[in-house]
Motif scaffolding. Sequence first.
Motif, PDB file in Angstrom:
ATOM      1  N   GLN A 175       0.649  -1.194   0.054  1.00  0.00           N
ATOM      2  CA  GLN A 175       0.060   0.106   0.114  1.00  0.00           C
ATOM      3  C   GLN A 175       0.807   1.337  -0.049  1.00  0.00           C
ATOM      4  O   GLN A 175       0.661   2.191  -0.609  1.00  0.00           O
ATOM      5  CB  GLN A 175      -0.880   0.056   1.067  1.00  0.00           C
ATOM      6  N   PRO A 176       1.739   1.199   0.819  1.00  0.00           N
ATOM      7  CA  PRO A 176       2.679   2.526   0.858  1.00  0.00           C
ATOM      8  C   PRO A 176       3.482   2.929  -0.561  1.00  0.00           C
ATOM      9  O   PRO A 176       3.464   3.915  -1.056  1.00  0.00           O
ATOM     10  CB  PRO A 176       3.809   2.334   1.830  1.00  0.00           C
ATOM     11  N   ILE A 177       3.631   1.630  -1.227  1.00  0.00           N
ATOM     12  CA  ILE A 177       4.197   1.792  -2.632  1.00  0.00           C
ATOM     13  C   ILE A 177       3.102   2.266  -3.577  1.00  0.00           C
ATOM     14  O   ILE A 177       3.431   3.365  -4.470  1.00  0.00           O
ATOM     15  CB  ILE A 177       4.931   0.469  -3.153  1.00  0.00           C
ATOM     16  N   ILE A 178       2.010   1.663  -3.500  1.00  0.00           N
ATOM     17  CA  ILE A 178       0.873   2.172  -4.176  1.00  0.00           C
ATOM     18  C   ILE A 178       0.425   3.550  -4.194  1.00  0.00           C
ATOM     19  O   ILE A 178       0.668   4.597  -5.182  1.00  0.00           O
ATOM     20  CB  ILE A 178      -0.378   1.432  -4.032  1.00  0.00           C
ATOM     21  N   PHE A 179       0.473   3.914  -2.898  1.00  0.00           N
ATOM     22  CA  PHE A 179       0.085   5.299  -2.619  1.00  0.00           C
ATOM     23  C   PHE A 179       1.171   6.366  -2.688  1.00  0.00           C
ATOM     24  O   PHE A 179       1.045   7.717  -3.503  1.00  0.00           O
ATOM     25  CB  PHE A 179      -0.654   5.494  -1.057  1.00  0.00           C
ATOM     26  N   GLY A 180       2.581   6.051  -2.455  1.00  0.00           N
ATOM     27  CA  GLY A 180       3.874   6.729  -2.825  1.00  0.00           C
ATOM     28  C   GLY A 180       3.692   7.117  -4.364  1.00  0.00           C
ATOM     29  O   GLY A 180       3.904   8.251  -4.981  1.00  0.00           O
ATOM     30  N   THR A 181       3.386   6.150  -5.018  1.00  0.00           N
ATOM     31  CA  THR A 181       3.426   6.002  -6.627  1.00  0.00           C
ATOM     32  C   THR A 181       2.401   7.331  -7.037  1.00  0.00           C
ATOM     33  O   THR A 181       2.769   8.187  -7.810  1.00  0.00           O
ATOM     34  CB  THR A 181       3.288   4.798  -7.319  1.00  0.00           C
ATOM     35  N   ILE A 182       1.150   7.169  -6.709  1.00  0.00           N
ATOM     36  CA  ILE A 182       0.226   7.898  -7.052  1.00  0.00           C
ATOM     37  C   ILE A 182       0.706   9.574  -6.707  1.00  0.00           C
ATOM     38  O   ILE A 182       0.398  10.393  -7.474  1.00  0.00           O
ATOM     39  CB  ILE A 182      -1.183   7.604  -6.223  1.00  0.00           C
ATOM     40  N   LEU A 183       0.963   9.510  -5.240  1.00  0.00           N
ATOM     41  CA  LEU A 183       1.242  10.885  -4.900  1.00  0.00           C
ATOM     42  C   LEU A 183       2.663  11.605  -5.554  1.00  0.00           C
ATOM     43  O   LEU A 183       2.507  12.549  -6.146  1.00  0.00           O
ATOM     44  CB  LEU A 183       1.667  10.991  -3.556  1.00  0.00           C
ATOM     45  N   GLY A 184       3.591  10.705  -6.072  1.00  0.00           N
ATOM     46  CA  GLY A 184       4.666  11.056  -6.591  1.00  0.00           C
ATOM     47  C   GLY A 184       4.210  11.358  -7.950  1.00  0.00           C
ATOM     48  O   GLY A 184       4.809  12.682  -8.488  1.00  0.00           O
ATOM     49  N   VAL A 185       3.593  10.660  -8.738  1.00  0.00           N
ATOM     50  CA  VAL A 185       3.233  11.018 -10.077  1.00  0.00           C
ATOM     51  C   VAL A 185       2.474  12.543 -10.131  1.00  0.00           C
ATOM     52  O   VAL A 185       3.007  13.206 -11.061  1.00  0.00           O
ATOM     53  CB  VAL A 185       2.253   9.976 -10.808  1.00  0.00           C
ATOM     54  N   LEU A 186       1.548  12.567  -9.172  1.00  0.00           N
ATOM     55  CA  LEU A 186       0.531  13.765  -9.215  1.00  0.00           C
ATOM     56  C   LEU A 186       1.524  14.871  -8.860  1.00  0.00           C
ATOM     57  O   LEU A 186       1.313  15.959  -9.448  1.00  0.00           O
ATOM     58  CB  LEU A 186      -0.653  13.607  -8.127  1.00  0.00           C
ATOM     59  N   LEU A 187       2.315  14.882  -7.962  1.00  0.00           N
ATOM     60  CA  LEU A 187       3.257  15.929  -7.617  1.00  0.00           C
ATOM     61  C   LEU A 187       4.159  16.189  -8.865  1.00  0.00           C
ATOM     62  O   LEU A 187       4.623  17.636  -9.117  1.00  0.00           O
ATOM     63  CB  LEU A 187       4.166  15.799  -6.322  1.00  0.00           C
ATOM     64  N   LEU A 188       4.930  15.263  -9.463  1.00  0.00           N
ATOM     65  CA  LEU A 188       5.874  15.563 -10.526  1.00  0.00           C
ATOM     66  C   LEU A 188       5.164  16.229 -11.630  1.00  0.00           C
ATOM     67  O   LEU A 188       5.693  17.069 -12.588  1.00  0.00           O
ATOM     68  CB  LEU A 188       6.253  13.894 -10.929  1.00  0.00           C
ATOM     69  N   MET A 189       3.670  15.986 -11.821  1.00  0.00           N
ATOM     70  CA  MET A 189       2.986  16.583 -13.044  1.00  0.00           C
ATOM     71  C   MET A 189       3.101  18.106 -12.744  1.00  0.00           C
ATOM     72  O   MET A 189       2.886  18.785 -13.786  1.00  0.00           O
ATOM     73  CB  MET A 189       1.671  15.926 -13.258  1.00  0.00           C
ATOM     74  N   ARG A 190       2.683  18.537 -11.702  1.00  0.00           N
ATOM     75  CA  ARG A 190       2.504  19.740 -11.197  1.00  0.00           C
ATOM     76  C   ARG A 190       3.928  20.515 -11.379  1.00  0.00           C
ATOM     77  O   ARG A 190       3.826  21.481 -12.045  1.00  0.00           O
ATOM     78  CB  ARG A 190       2.160  20.091  -9.867  1.00  0.00           C
ATOM     79  N   TRP A 193       4.531  21.089 -14.997  1.00  0.00           N
ATOM     80  CA  TRP A 193       3.897  21.988 -15.710  1.00  0.00           C
ATOM     81  C   TRP A 193       4.120  23.390 -15.212  1.00  0.00           C
ATOM     82  O   TRP A 193       4.248  24.215 -15.919  1.00  0.00           O
ATOM     83  CB  TRP A 193       2.202  22.063 -15.330  1.00  0.00           C
ATOM     84  N   ALA A 194       4.812  23.568 -13.958  1.00  0.00           N
ATOM     85  CA  ALA A 194       5.188  24.923 -13.528  1.00  0.00           C
ATOM     86  C   ALA A 194       6.343  25.203 -13.953  1.00  0.00           C
ATOM     87  O   ALA A 194       6.591  26.282 -14.565  1.00  0.00           O
ATOM     88  CB  ALA A 194       5.323  24.707 -11.979  1.00  0.00           C
ATOM     89  N   SER A 195       7.293  24.242 -14.261  1.00  0.00           N
ATOM     90  CA  SER A 195       8.520  24.574 -14.873  1.00  0.00           C
ATOM     91  C   SER A 195       8.201  24.976 -16.416  1.00  0.00           C
ATOM     92  O   SER A 195       9.173  25.731 -16.925  1.00  0.00           O
ATOM     93  CB  SER A 195       9.520  23.353 -14.634  1.00  0.00           C
ATOM     94  N   ARG A 196       7.472  24.284 -17.050  1.00  0.00           N
ATOM     95  CA  ARG A 196       7.326  24.837 -18.558  1.00  0.00           C
ATOM     96  C   ARG A 196       6.544  26.019 -18.554  1.00  0.00           C
ATOM     97  O   ARG A 196       6.742  26.903 -19.555  1.00  0.00           O
ATOM     98  CB  ARG A 196       6.161  23.889 -19.052  1.00  0.00           C
ATOM     99  N   GLN A 197       5.756  26.649 -17.634  1.00  0.00           N
ATOM    100  CA  GLN A 197       5.447  27.527 -17.460  1.00  0.00           C
ATOM    101  C   GLN A 197       6.187  28.789 -17.375  1.00  0.00           C
ATOM    102  O   GLN A 197       6.075  29.919 -18.010  1.00  0.00           O
ATOM    103  CB  GLN A 197       4.041  27.913 -16.336  1.00  0.00           C
ATOM    104  N   ARG A 198       7.150  28.608 -16.590  1.00  0.00           N
ATOM    105  CA  ARG A 198       8.341  29.497 -16.486  1.00  0.00           C
ATOM    106  C   ARG A 198       9.189  29.750 -17.573  1.00  0.00           C
ATOM    107  O   ARG A 198       9.637  30.721 -18.067  1.00  0.00           O
ATOM    108  CB  ARG A 198       9.222  29.015 -15.047  1.00  0.00           C
TER     109      ARG A 198
END
Length: 198
Positions: A175-190, A193-198
């Motif tokens: 479970q920690p691996i599953i949720f870690g992956t979900i949160l990791g992907v969600l944060l990396l996407m942000r 996008w933020a770095s592309r905007q800059r």
Amino acid sequence: MPTTKQISWIKGAVFVLALAPLLRMVYLTLTGQLVDPLEFITRSTGDWTLYFLCMVLAVTPLRRLSGANWLIKLRRMLGLYVFFYGFLHFMTFLWFDHFFDLQEMWKDVLKRPFITVGFTAFVLLIPLALTSTNGMIKRLGGKRWQWLHRLVYVIAPLAILHFWWMKAGKHNFTQPIIFGTILGVLLLMRVWWASRQR
Ligand code: HEM
């Protein structure tokens, strides 16, 4: 794009649905259907804090990928539910584990690393919840508010570390691996996008 009235309905439905886990916990406890109610409530509130954290962090990626900008209107409520379930989780710990003895609780927070980490994540949620109103956004100013709310990049890894450490005793990291992956992907996407905007 749904109309303003439809969005109000959706918000109302999300608000009620988000209370369902709490009502279920109360119902199962009061009807004596739980073998160990204290463990169940501690775990369920912890799980739901994590689920809402995933949901709130999914809003921006979903909005960007789908173009459904109205989703932003659910973000504050979902964020407040992270805090709400986090608060219930903390209160069950303070109540059931320490009978509201703050000194004993504090000793436990310092002694057990997985509690130290969970406690830190919860404390960091407090300023986010307190500054979630329109008035506070205005008072802080958009830029400062945004900076403060980047605390979520610290809170999410701490939440996963807390979960990971808790499961370490049982050598069950699925479970920690599953949720870690979900949160990791969600944060990396942000971040991307933020770095592309800059
Ligand atoms: C953002 C904050 C937090 C998150 C996301 C979180 C999440 C979780 C999760 C997912 C679990 C495991 C539930 C399961 O086994 O299914 C858990 C367990 C637990 N958490 Fe937290 N937690 C947070 C903060 C805290 C705080 C502030 C405390 C206490 C000071 C705490 C104490 C505990 C305890 C005692 C357990 C149960 C351990 C056991 O049954 O062996 N957590 N938490």
